[in-house]
Design a protein around this motif. Structure first.
Motif, PDB file in Angstrom:
ATOM      1  N   ALA A  55      20.307  10.038  -4.901  1.00  0.00           N
ATOM      2  CA  ALA A  55      20.654   8.520  -5.368  1.00  0.00           C
ATOM      3  C   ALA A  55      19.152   8.233  -5.786  1.00  0.00           C
ATOM      4  N   ARG A  56      18.925   7.343  -6.738  1.00  0.00           N
ATOM      5  CA  ARG A  56      17.762   6.662  -7.539  1.00  0.00           C
ATOM      6  C   ARG A  56      17.359   5.444  -6.981  1.00  0.00           C
ATOM      7  N   SER A  57      17.995   4.825  -6.059  1.00  0.00           N
ATOM      8  CA  SER A  57      17.706   3.556  -5.685  1.00  0.00           C
ATOM      9  C   SER A  57      18.255   3.145  -4.432  1.00  0.00           C
ATOM     10  N   ARG A  58      17.877   2.187  -3.692  1.00  0.00           N
ATOM     11  CA  ARG A  58      18.218   1.812  -2.507  1.00  0.00           C
ATOM     12  C   ARG A  58      19.888   1.408  -2.547  1.00  0.00           C
ATOM     13  N   PHE A  59      20.245   0.844  -3.562  1.00  0.00           N
ATOM     14  CA  PHE A  59      21.283   0.106  -3.773  1.00  0.00           C
ATOM     15  C   PHE A  59      22.498   1.176  -4.167  1.00  0.00           C
ATOM     16  N   GLU A  60      21.780   2.217  -4.999  1.00  0.00           N
ATOM     17  CA  GLU A  60      22.624   3.268  -5.126  1.00  0.00           C
ATOM     18  C   GLU A  60      22.969   3.840  -3.976  1.00  0.00           C
ATOM     19  N   VAL A  61      22.329   4.081  -3.002  1.00  0.00           N
ATOM     20  CA  VAL A  61      22.618   4.687  -1.557  1.00  0.00           C
ATOM     21  C   VAL A  61      23.770   3.799  -1.004  1.00  0.00           C
ATOM     22  N   MET A  62      23.490   2.449  -1.005  1.00  0.00           N
ATOM     23  CA  MET A  62      24.645   1.569  -0.381  1.00  0.00           C
ATOM     24  C   MET A  62      25.739   1.800  -1.130  1.00  0.00           C
ATOM     25  N   VAL A  63      26.084   1.684  -2.378  1.00  0.00           N
ATOM     26  CA  VAL A  63      27.290   2.125  -3.248  1.00  0.00           C
ATOM     27  C   VAL A  63      27.891   3.041  -2.778  1.00  0.00           C
ATOM     28  N   GLY A  64      27.040   4.143  -2.782  1.00  0.00           N
ATOM     29  CA  GLY A  64      27.501   5.628  -2.546  1.00  0.00           C
ATOM     30  C   GLY A  64      28.185   5.622  -1.094  1.00  0.00           C
ATOM     31  N   ALA A  65      27.641   4.993  -0.248  1.00  0.00           N
ATOM     32  CA  ALA A  65      27.946   4.811   1.165  1.00  0.00           C
ATOM     33  C   ALA A  65      29.309   4.278   1.325  1.00  0.00           C
ATOM     34  N   ILE A  66      29.569   3.292   0.637  1.00  0.00           N
ATOM     35  CA  ILE A  66      30.958   2.688   0.613  1.00  0.00           C
ATOM     36  C   ILE A  66      31.933   3.420  -0.271  1.00  0.00           C
ATOM     37  N   LEU A  67      31.447   3.948  -1.154  1.00  0.00           N
ATOM     38  CA  LEU A  67      32.335   4.747  -2.103  1.00  0.00           C
ATOM     39  C   LEU A  67      32.848   5.897  -1.302  1.00  0.00           C
ATOM     40  N   ALA A  81      24.397   4.778   7.931  1.00  0.00           N
ATOM     41  CA  ALA A  81      23.824   5.834   6.878  1.00  0.00           C
ATOM     42  C   ALA A  81      22.947   5.103   6.005  1.00  0.00           C
ATOM     43  N   ILE A  82      23.454   3.958   5.615  1.00  0.00           N
ATOM     44  CA  ILE A  82      22.614   2.967   4.868  1.00  0.00           C
ATOM     45  C   ILE A  82      21.250   2.850   5.504  1.00  0.00           C
ATOM     46  N   LEU A  83      21.221   2.424   6.971  1.00  0.00           N
ATOM     47  CA  LEU A  83      19.813   2.265   7.349  1.00  0.00           C
ATOM     48  C   LEU A  83      19.135   3.467   7.504  1.00  0.00           C
ATOM     49  N   CYS A  84      19.801   4.557   7.622  1.00  0.00           N
ATOM     50  CA  CYS A  84      18.880   6.097   7.714  1.00  0.00           C
ATOM     51  C   CYS A  84      18.561   6.446   6.404  1.00  0.00           C
ATOM     52  N   PHE A  85      19.464   6.366   5.152  1.00  0.00           N
ATOM     53  CA  PHE A  85      18.996   7.010   4.022  1.00  0.00           C
ATOM     54  C   PHE A  85      18.523   5.972   2.953  1.00  0.00           C
ATOM     55  N   ALA A  86      19.008   4.591   3.127  1.00  0.00           N
ATOM     56  CA  ALA A  86      18.362   3.495   2.063  1.00  0.00           C
ATOM     57  C   ALA A  86      17.130   2.959   2.358  1.00  0.00           C
ATOM     58  N   PHE A  87      17.201   2.849   3.806  1.00  0.00           N
ATOM     59  CA  PHE A  87      15.920   2.070   4.373  1.00  0.00           C
ATOM     60  C   PHE A  87      15.286   3.038   5.077  1.00  0.00           C
ATOM     61  N   ASP A  88      15.228   4.326   5.318  1.00  0.00           N
ATOM     62  CA  ASP A  88      14.532   5.172   5.984  1.00  0.00           C
ATOM     63  C   ASP A  88      14.197   4.658   7.482  1.00  0.00           C
ATOM     64  N   ARG A  89      15.311   4.468   8.164  1.00  0.00           N
ATOM     65  CA  ARG A  89      14.942   3.860   9.361  1.00  0.00           C
ATOM     66  C   ARG A  89      15.560   5.039  10.361  1.00  0.00           C
ATOM     67  N   PRO A  90      14.820   5.019  11.607  1.00  0.00           N
ATOM     68  CA  PRO A  90      15.312   6.182  12.609  1.00  0.00           C
ATOM     69  C   PRO A  90      16.665   6.030  13.284  1.00  0.00           C
ATOM     70  N   VAL A  91      17.530   6.008  12.456  1.00  0.00           N
ATOM     71  CA  VAL A  91      18.995   5.600  13.205  1.00  0.00           C
ATOM     72  C   VAL A  91      19.849   7.225  12.953  1.00  0.00           C
ATOM     73  N   PHE A  92      20.584   7.179  14.060  1.00  0.00           N
ATOM     74  CA  PHE A  92      21.405   8.343  14.287  1.00  0.00           C
ATOM     75  C   PHE A  92      22.856   8.057  13.644  1.00  0.00           C
ATOM     76  N   VAL A  93      23.279   8.881  12.741  1.00  0.00           N
ATOM     77  CA  VAL A  93      24.674   8.450  12.233  1.00  0.00           C
ATOM     78  C   VAL A  93      25.451   9.310  12.933  1.00  0.00           C
ATOM     79  N   ALA A  94      26.261   8.681  13.881  1.00  0.00           N
ATOM     80  CA  ALA A  94      27.277   9.356  14.941  1.00  0.00           C
ATOM     81  C   ALA A  94      28.495   9.674  14.388  1.00  0.00           C
ATOM     82  N   ASP A  95      28.699  10.207  13.204  1.00  0.00           N
ATOM     83  CA  ASP A  95      30.108  10.458  12.394  1.00  0.00           C
ATOM     84  C   ASP A  95      30.794  11.553  13.302  1.00  0.00           C
TER      85      ASP A  95
END
Length: 224
Positions: free
Chosen positions: A30-42, A135-149
């Motif tokens: 992804a090229r931007s934070r918003f693109e990560v978020m869009v991808g996360a929903i899609l 996923a957004i917190l982790c990949f768009a905002f670089d937060r140390p969050v565990f994605v428990a998928d």
DNA sequence: ACCCAGGGTCATA
DNA sequence: TATGACCATGGG
């Protein structure tokens, strides 16, 4: 029960291995934070290849900003994200997201907001649940969050890190892991990317021991 | 012709 | 609180 220190060491070596064998920093293209978020929903309940096609359309028409998405009629948005499936649902969700971002004060404001309130803001968006938010917190905002998928929960259960009961619940799984993960110094992005890649490569049949895990992930290097 | 994928919401019991 | 239907496309 597995000791915290042992768990930390285990995950640390997993991440180390992942970063050597995968381009984990490029796993989410992804090229931007918003693109990560869009991808996360899609990508909800959908293959990434289908999402990629939709994002290419959005990018070609320069619709990868909250403002552009809001300006778009929902019918238009539906056509553009068709390849990702659930088009009517996801088009609405993208609009909700774009609106919420603006109401919150924009991407800049989000980037300098603490993780907890930011997570609450994301969860308040209709169509963003715990996994998408993390996923957004982790990949768009670089937060140390565990994605428990699903992949992570299956693996953690087989490894004996969490109980079968906990693995059925997103929040329980995440809480268990967060406690154990404390101070382990892992890359959450690398960990999530590796778990998903590995889970996909094994078609959901995750190995039961760490050695198998490490051996398997080396057989499936990152490809574009 | 099936089954599922990097989920979430809503309606039931 | 815990399941199940539903969304809907593309690939195996």
């Amino acid at each position: 029960m597995i000791a915290t220190r042992e768990f930390g060491r285990t995950l640390y070596s997993v991440c180390d291995e992942l970063m050597q064998n995968y381009a984990v920093d490029q796993w989410w293209p992804a090229r931007s934070r918003f693109e990560v978020m869009v991808g996360a929903i899609l990508v909800q309940n959908t293959r990434w290849a289908n999402v990629d096609a939709a994002i290419k359309v959005l990018r070609a028409r320069q619709c990868l900003t909250p403002q552009a998405v809001q300006a778009l009629p929902v019918e238009r948005l539906q056509v553009m994200v068709r390849s990702a499936g659930c088009q009517s649902v996801k088009a609405r969700r993208l609009r909700s997201l774009a609106l919420a971002i603006d109401e919150f004060g924009g991407l800049r404001r989000m980037a300098c907001t603490d993780t907890e309130p930011l997570r609450a803001m994301l969860l308040s968006v209709h169509g963003i649940g715990p996994e998408t938010a993390d996923a957004i917190l982790c990949f768009a905002f670089d937060r140390p969050v565990f994605v428990a998928d699903q992949y992570a929960r299956r693996w953690l259960q087989r490894m004996g890190f969490i109980s079968a009961r906990a693995s059925k619940n997103y929040t329980h799984s995440q809480r268990s892991v967060n406690v154990l993960l404390n101070g382990a110094g892992v890359s959450h992005q690398a960990l999530h990317a590796g778990i998903v890649l590995h889970g996909q490569a094994r078609c959901g049949q995750l190995p039961q021991c760490l050695d198998c895990f490490l051996r398997e992930i080396c057989k499936y290097p990152y490809k574009t």
